[in-house]
Design an enzyme around this catalytic site. Structure first.
Site, mmCIF file in Angstrom:
data_model
loop_
_atom_site.group_PDB
_atom_site.id
_atom_site.type_symbol
_atom_site.label_atom_id
_atom_site.label_comp_id
_atom_site.label_asym_id
_atom_site.label_seq_id
_atom_site.Cartn_x
_atom_site.Cartn_y
_atom_site.Cartn_z
ATOM 1 C CB SER A 8 -0.884 0.014 1.254
ATOM 2 O OG SER A 8 -1.525 1.266 1.414
ATOM 3 C CE1 TYR A 19 -4.429 -2.092 5.066
ATOM 4 C CE2 TYR A 19 -3.302 -0.008 4.695
ATOM 5 C CZ TYR A 19 -3.911 -1.141 4.199
ATOM 6 O OH TYR A 19 -3.993 -1.335 2.839
#
Length: 319
Positions: free
Chosen positions: A164, A176
């Site tokens: 990401s 995350y």
């Protein structure tokens, strides 16, 4: 001088575009293993590669996901149940793949499976919250990759890791970003190790796209679930209206950045798998290219100010 530099830049982009046009031959003999194919990027990629003639092995978490994918695919596509957190499930999937690919080996694995919650301020989290996400987003990627790496080395194929842009910059708290930074590190170390064997290791760093992991209902529910578990002391520090303010900020920031064109990511995945000369990294999404990546190169104090400006402030904030 300026025109000279501009000409060199233009030449470089034209050269790169032309070089990246070439595709690998014999797609019908190349097996591609994709995790997280129930929905989103994985599902679209499985169908896209199937149409292009690749032999797709689509790993789904649910039987429903497998059945739905089979309905819209050719008989070239095979499905397999996979829970990336379960060592037994990963081993069973690997055994199935070994039987399927035989001596050809596995051309590519795409580590696409991932989760986005729990996410929130770090002091809202427990160690178990971190472990649960790291098990899927990082340990799952490592486990799946290592399980099929001998087959990929045999084919001199590809490992495609979906990280990401938040593996380059931490724009919010929780596990995350930690998990995606880990994927980036694993990707880079594996890329160097595997270069001796002719294996290419590629990384995708998407921005915000409209998938199940960025669903606003899921993210709002995540805020409520975490808030309800907090001790009163922390609730007082943030203010009892913080969840409402956080949701307003969430909708304002995420909703405006969400890109509904998932093929931007799928096209990068396909290029990483099928191009003779793939890129080391891909950054699909306008926000990844023009917002988050440039911000990641700024001095920390400047990037922090830009990020904090758009965050919901705790009542006890000194800023």
């Amino acid at each position: 001088m300026f025109l000279y530099i501009l000409g060199l830049v233009a030449f470089w982009f034209v050269f790169r575009w032309y070089r990246e046009l070439a595709r690998v031959p014999n797609k019908g003999q190349k097996y591609v293993y994709i995790t997280g194919c129930d929905s989103g990027f994985g599902n679209l990629l499985a169908r896209h590669l199937d149409k292009l003639g690749f032999r797709v092995i689509a790993a789904c978490y649910t039987e429903e996901g497998e059945d739905e994918l089979k309905k819209v695919s050719t008989e070239r596509l095979n499905t397999v149940h996979l829970d990336v957190v379960s060592t037994d499930s990963v081993s069973k999937a690997t055994a199935f793949i070994k039987t399927l690919v035989g001596e050809k080996g596995l051309w590519a694995v795409v580590n696409n499976a991932g989760v986005s919650v729990p996410s929130g301020p770090c002091d809202w989290m427990t160690v178990d919250d971190y472990k649960s996400m790291l098990d899927v987003n990082l340990i799952g990627v490592i486990g799946v990759t290592l399980s099929v790496l001998p087959l990929i080395k045999k084919a001199r194929g590809r490992v495609v890791n979906v990280a990401s842009v938040f593996g380059r910059i931490s724009a919010f708290g929780g596990p995350y970003c930690v998990s995606k930074y880990g994927v980036e590190a694993f990707n880079d170390s594996l890329r160097m190790n595997m270069s001796f064997f002719g294996v290419k290791v590629l990384c995708l760093e998407p921005g915000f796209f409209k998938t199940s992991v960025t669903d606003l209902h899921l993210l709002r529910k995540n805020v409520k679930t975490l808030w309800d578990k907090l001790p009163e002391e922390i609730k007082d520090q943030y203010g009892h209206d913080y969840p409402e303010r956080a949701n307003v900020t969430l909708e304002k920031n995420v909703a405006t950045l969400l890109d509904g064109d998932l093929m931007k990511v799928v096209s990068c995945m396909e290029h990483a798998i099928s191009a003779v000369h793939p890129r080391t990294r891909y950054s699909p999404g306008w926000d990844a290219k023009f917002l988050w990546l440039p911000m990641s190169y700024l001095p920390t104090w400047i990037a922090d100010k830009m990020l904090l400006k758009d965050m919901a402030k705790p009542t006890g904030s000194i800023l």
